[in-house]
Design an enzyme around this catalytic site. Structure first.
Site, short mmCIF file in Angstrom:
data_model
loop_
_atom_site.label_atom_id
_atom_site.label_comp_id
_atom_site.label_asym_id
_atom_site.label_seq_id
_atom_site.Cartn_x
_atom_site.Cartn_y
_atom_site.Cartn_z
N ASN A 82 0.66 -3.70 1.99
CA ASN A 82 0.56 -4.84 1.08
C ASN A 82 -0.39 -5.93 1.57
OD1 ASN A 82 3.85 -4.05 1.10
ND2 ASN A 82 2.74 -3.87 -0.82
N ILE A 106 -2.79 -10.88 0.82
CA ILE A 106 -1.41 -10.38 0.73
C ILE A 106 -1.03 -10.15 -0.73
CG2 ILE A 106 0.99 -10.89 1.30
CD1 ILE A 106 -0.25 -13.04 3.29
N CYS A 107 -0.47 -8.98 -0.98
CA CYS A 107 0.06 -8.68 -2.31
C CYS A 107 1.57 -8.86 -2.24
CB CYS A 107 -0.30 -7.25 -2.71
SG CYS A 107 0.23 -6.86 -4.38
N ALA A 108 2.03 -10.01 -2.74
CA ALA A 108 3.47 -10.31 -2.75
C ALA A 108 3.74 -11.19 -3.97
CB ALA A 108 3.87 -11.03 -1.47
N ASP A 150 3.69 -1.60 -4.84
CA ASP A 150 2.67 -2.60 -5.16
C ASP A 150 1.68 -2.72 -4.00
OD1 ASP A 150 1.36 -4.53 -6.61
OD2 ASP A 150 2.77 -6.13 -6.15
#
Length: 143
Positions: free
Chosen positions: A81, A88-90, A125
């Site tokens: 992620n 950052i993918c959050a 994701d």
């Protein structure tokens, strides 16, 4: 000019972070700019990052707390992620219908969520499909 609501809120959050920091997390302003922060997160226990110390850059937007902080890892990290530029993918860092950011969140909860993400990646994701494939294969072997 920095809005008063931002300054008041951010000063309180930084004071709280200094007085009672989350385990393994520090966060403070860079120089005299309260909207440019630096944070360090110790690698979470029982994770591949356990012995590491990870530096993050944080930019607080003028719309904070109605918009999330912009955070990226400065320390390289191999994680599904987080990309090679530290992005950052959050959900917690996204606002709007598809995002998880809410003005009731703060820097402390956001940094704790990122520490949790380090220990428990979200393979649904990913930012890097190759890393998530490796992660899933290793996870299946360990089961």
């Amino acid at each position: 000019m920095t809005p008063k609501i931002l300054l008041t809120r951010l000063r309180k959050e930084l004071t709280d972070l200094e007085r009672d920091p989350p385990p393994g997390i520090v966060c403070y302003p860079i120089d005299d700019d309260i909207t440019q922060l630096e944070s360090f997160i110790k690698g979470p226990p029982e994770s591949p990052y356990e012995k590491g110390l990870f530096q993050l850059d944080i930019t607080i937007p003028l719309q904070y707390p109605f918009s999330p902080p912009q955070i990226r890892f400065k320390t390289p990290i191999y994680h599904p992620n987080i990309d090679d530029c530290g992005r950052i993918c959050a959900d917690i860092l996204k606002k709007g219908v598809s995002g998880g950011w809410k003005p009731s969140l703060n820097l402390s909860t956001t940094l704790m969520s990122l520490s949790t993400l380090m220990a428990h990646p979200n393979p649904d994701d990913p930012l890097d499909a190759d890393i998530v494939s490796t992660h899933i294969r290793i996870y299946m072997i360990l089961l």
